[in-house]
Motif scaffolding. Sequence first.
Motif, mmCIF file in Angstrom:
data_model
loop_
_atom_site.group_PDB
_atom_site.id
_atom_site.type_symbol
_atom_site.label_atom_id
_atom_site.label_comp_id
_atom_site.label_asym_id
_atom_site.label_seq_id
_atom_site.Cartn_x
_atom_site.Cartn_y
_atom_site.Cartn_z
ATOM 1 N N THR A 162 40.949 -88.398 -100.227
ATOM 2 C CA THR A 162 39.350 -88.705 -100.284
ATOM 3 C C THR A 162 38.647 -88.587 -101.260
ATOM 4 O OG1 THR A 162 39.127 -86.056 -99.973
ATOM 5 C CG2 THR A 162 39.609 -87.282 -97.873
ATOM 6 N N GLU A 163 37.516 -89.011 -101.336
ATOM 7 C CA GLU A 163 36.635 -89.397 -102.369
ATOM 8 C C GLU A 163 34.961 -89.737 -101.892
ATOM 9 O OE1 GLU A 163 35.108 -88.823 -105.046
ATOM 10 O OE2 GLU A 163 36.754 -88.004 -106.436
ATOM 11 N N ASN A 164 34.334 -89.785 -102.788
ATOM 12 C CA ASN A 164 32.865 -90.385 -102.441
ATOM 13 C C ASN A 164 32.962 -91.795 -102.262
ATOM 14 O OD1 ASN A 164 30.094 -90.414 -102.092
ATOM 15 N ND2 ASN A 164 29.985 -90.607 -104.302
ATOM 16 N N PHE A 165 33.584 -92.282 -101.172
ATOM 17 C CA PHE A 165 33.686 -93.811 -100.676
ATOM 18 C C PHE A 165 32.207 -94.313 -100.570
ATOM 19 C CE2 PHE A 165 38.167 -92.324 -100.043
ATOM 20 C CZ PHE A 165 38.647 -93.226 -100.761
ATOM 21 N N GLU A 166 31.860 -95.336 -101.172
ATOM 22 C CA GLU A 166 30.544 -96.022 -100.988
ATOM 23 C C GLU A 166 30.638 -97.584 -101.060
ATOM 24 O OE1 GLU A 166 27.081 -95.021 -103.082
ATOM 25 O OE2 GLU A 166 27.630 -92.571 -103.087
ATOM 26 N N GLY A 167 31.787 -98.238 -101.348
ATOM 27 C CA GLY A 167 31.741 -99.613 -101.564
ATOM 28 C C GLY A 167 32.860 -100.146 -100.450
ATOM 29 N N LEU A 168 32.668 -101.381 -99.978
ATOM 30 C CA LEU A 168 33.566 -101.747 -98.783
ATOM 31 C C LEU A 168 33.404 -103.343 -98.893
ATOM 32 C CD1 LEU A 168 34.860 -100.611 -96.462
ATOM 33 C CD2 LEU A 168 32.698 -101.215 -95.022
ATOM 34 N N THR A 217 30.924 -88.461 -113.493
ATOM 35 C CA THR A 217 31.361 -87.224 -113.859
ATOM 36 C C THR A 217 33.125 -87.296 -114.021
ATOM 37 O OG1 THR A 217 32.095 -86.610 -111.486
ATOM 38 C CG2 THR A 217 29.729 -86.201 -112.107
ATOM 39 N N LYS A 218 33.398 -86.385 -114.485
ATOM 40 C CA LYS A 218 34.857 -86.201 -114.840
ATOM 41 C C LYS A 218 35.616 -85.532 -113.914
ATOM 42 C CE LYS A 218 33.893 -85.904 -120.016
ATOM 43 N NZ LYS A 218 34.105 -85.032 -121.214
ATOM 44 N N TRP A 219 35.009 -84.969 -113.076
ATOM 45 C CA TRP A 219 35.789 -84.383 -111.890
ATOM 46 C C TRP A 219 35.888 -85.203 -110.675
ATOM 47 C CZ3 TRP A 219 31.511 -82.338 -113.942
ATOM 48 C CH2 TRP A 219 30.235 -82.423 -113.346
ATOM 49 N N GLN A 220 35.319 -86.546 -110.880
ATOM 50 C CA GLN A 220 35.600 -87.263 -109.564
ATOM 51 C C GLN A 220 36.326 -88.699 -110.008
ATOM 52 O OE1 GLN A 220 31.211 -86.693 -107.826
ATOM 53 N NE2 GLN A 220 32.345 -87.765 -106.401
ATOM 54 N N ARG A 221 36.820 -89.265 -109.189
ATOM 55 C CA ARG A 221 37.524 -90.347 -109.461
ATOM 56 C C ARG A 221 37.155 -91.612 -108.891
ATOM 57 N NH1 ARG A 221 43.400 -88.552 -107.278
ATOM 58 N NH2 ARG A 221 42.334 -88.051 -105.486
ATOM 59 N N THR A 222 37.497 -92.775 -109.584
ATOM 60 C CA THR A 222 37.071 -94.045 -109.030
ATOM 61 C C THR A 222 38.503 -94.535 -108.314
ATOM 62 O OG1 THR A 222 35.555 -94.726 -110.766
ATOM 63 C CG2 THR A 222 36.408 -96.633 -109.383
ATOM 64 N N LEU A 223 38.387 -94.401 -106.839
ATOM 65 C CA LEU A 223 39.615 -94.657 -106.046
ATOM 66 C C LEU A 223 39.372 -96.160 -105.287
ATOM 67 C CD1 LEU A 223 40.665 -91.265 -104.511
ATOM 68 C CD2 LEU A 223 41.426 -92.344 -106.475
ATOM 69 N N LEU A 241 31.609 -78.700 -96.700
ATOM 70 C CA LEU A 241 31.999 -77.088 -97.908
ATOM 71 C C LEU A 241 33.508 -76.724 -97.416
ATOM 72 C CD1 LEU A 241 28.917 -75.023 -97.036
ATOM 73 C CD2 LEU A 241 29.371 -76.330 -98.987
ATOM 74 N N VAL A 242 34.155 -77.230 -96.700
ATOM 75 C CA VAL A 242 35.496 -77.057 -96.376
ATOM 76 C C VAL A 242 36.357 -78.094 -96.785
ATOM 77 C CG1 VAL A 242 37.240 -76.366 -94.734
ATOM 78 C CG2 VAL A 242 34.977 -75.387 -94.517
ATOM 79 N N ASP A 243 36.029 -79.302 -96.572
ATOM 80 C CA ASP A 243 36.832 -80.642 -96.837
ATOM 81 C C ASP A 243 36.398 -81.385 -97.910
ATOM 82 O OD1 ASP A 243 38.582 -79.937 -94.871
ATOM 83 O OD2 ASP A 243 37.322 -80.675 -93.193
ATOM 84 N N GLY A 244 35.326 -81.069 -98.461
ATOM 85 C CA GLY A 244 34.967 -82.093 -99.602
ATOM 86 C C GLY A 244 34.060 -83.223 -98.835
ATOM 87 N N LEU A 301 39.105 -92.037 -89.691
ATOM 88 C CA LEU A 301 38.323 -90.590 -90.379
ATOM 89 C C LEU A 301 39.442 -90.218 -91.365
ATOM 90 C CD1 LEU A 301 36.139 -88.380 -90.258
ATOM 91 C CD2 LEU A 301 37.847 -87.155 -88.883
ATOM 92 N N PHE A 302 38.501 -90.321 -92.705
ATOM 93 C CA PHE A 302 39.356 -89.816 -93.845
ATOM 94 C C PHE A 302 38.995 -88.582 -94.355
ATOM 95 C CE2 PHE A 302 39.212 -94.349 -93.533
ATOM 96 C CZ PHE A 302 40.508 -94.633 -94.202
ATOM 97 N N SER A 303 39.773 -87.435 -93.964
ATOM 98 C CA SER A 303 39.589 -86.210 -94.590
ATOM 99 C C SER A 303 40.852 -85.319 -94.870
ATOM 100 C CB SER A 303 39.006 -85.269 -93.332
ATOM 101 O OG SER A 303 39.777 -85.266 -92.366
#
Length: 320
Positions: free
Chosen positions: A266-272, A292-298, A230-233, A259-261
Motif C-alpha cells: 500500500t501507499e498513497n496511490f494517486e495516478g492511474l 518525503t523520505k519515508w514514503q515511496r513512489t510505487l 490510523l490502523v492500516d495507513g 481494495l488495497f490494504s
Amino acid sequence: MRPPQRNDSQLISARPVAIDSDRSSDRRVGTLIITEAWEIDSANTGFGGYSAMALLDERRFLLASDTGLLAGFTLGRDGRIDRQFIAPPPAGPGKGNFKVDRDMEALTADRARGQFWAAYEHSNQIWRFSRGFARSDGHVAPAAMRRWHANGGAEAMVRLIDGRFLILSETTGARGGGGTAALLFPTDPVESPNAEPIQFAYDAQGRGRVTDAAQLPDGRILLLQRRLSLVDGFVSTLSVAHVDTIRTGGIWRSQTLALFSPPLVTENFEGLAVEDSPEGAVIWMISDDNLTKWQRTLLLRLLLPRDAMPTARPGFAAVP
C-alpha cells in the motif's frame, strides 16, 4: 551554512517490491491480479510527488508531479529503465516559482493526436499541450470550477473515447449537499471554453477521496479512491461506474472492484492509467510520496481479465 545541493540527474531506476508481506504467492485483489510491483526512484532532487500519469506507448509512462515537474521513462519487463527524463513543462499557471502555481493533479491524453491536458489545483485551470509537451496551445479556467477549493479542486480528469471530458474534484462539495463536485464537458473545454458542462456529484460511499480516473476498454470509468487509516495507513479502492448514468444535479455512484490494504503493498496511490491488451485491461497505478523520505513512489501493474469485463463497446479497442 551551505545551501542544499541540487541534483539534476536524469537517471531513473526501478526495483521489484513484495506484493503481499504474508502471502507472496497470492496476487489476486478482488477481480484484479497484481502482475508487477516496482519502486521507482531517482537522485534528482525534484523527483517524486506524482499525482498523475499517462501512457505514451506500451510500458512508456509520463508522470506529473505536485510541483509541476514531468518525468518520462520506458519500463522493461526486467525492470530496466530506458529513455528517461525529468523536466518542467514549457508553460503553466503563474511563474512556476511556487508549488501553488503548478500543482498538477490530473493528466489525460489523446494519443492519436499527441495532445495532453493537465488540470491544476489552486488556479483551477486546464492547460493543453502539443505532442511531446513541446508547447502549450491553450488553457482555460472553466466558470464551473472557479469556486472549487484551492487545495481540493480538479483531482481526476479523463478524456473519454467519444471526446467528452470528465473532471472530478477532490474535496469541493457539490451544490445541494451530498458528494463532491464533478463535471462532464461535451467536448474539449480548452477548444470550447463556453461549452456548458453537466454538473453533478460523486458519492464515494466512504471509500475516501477520488485521486484519479481512467476509462476501461469496455467503456466504464475506473475510479481510484484513497483514505488514511490510523490502523492500516493508506487504503486505496478501485471502483467502476457507468458514464451514461450521469445526470444533471444527480448523484453518481460506483461499485468496488478491488481494495488495497495491508498486508498488500500500500501507499498513497494517486495516478492511474489503462491500456487494452489481449489478456484484458492492464491498469497501472502510481503513488505520490509527498516528496518525503519515508514514503515511496510505487508503480503497480494490475490485470482485469477479459472474462471479468462486459463485452467491449464496438470500436473502442481500435481507438488509441
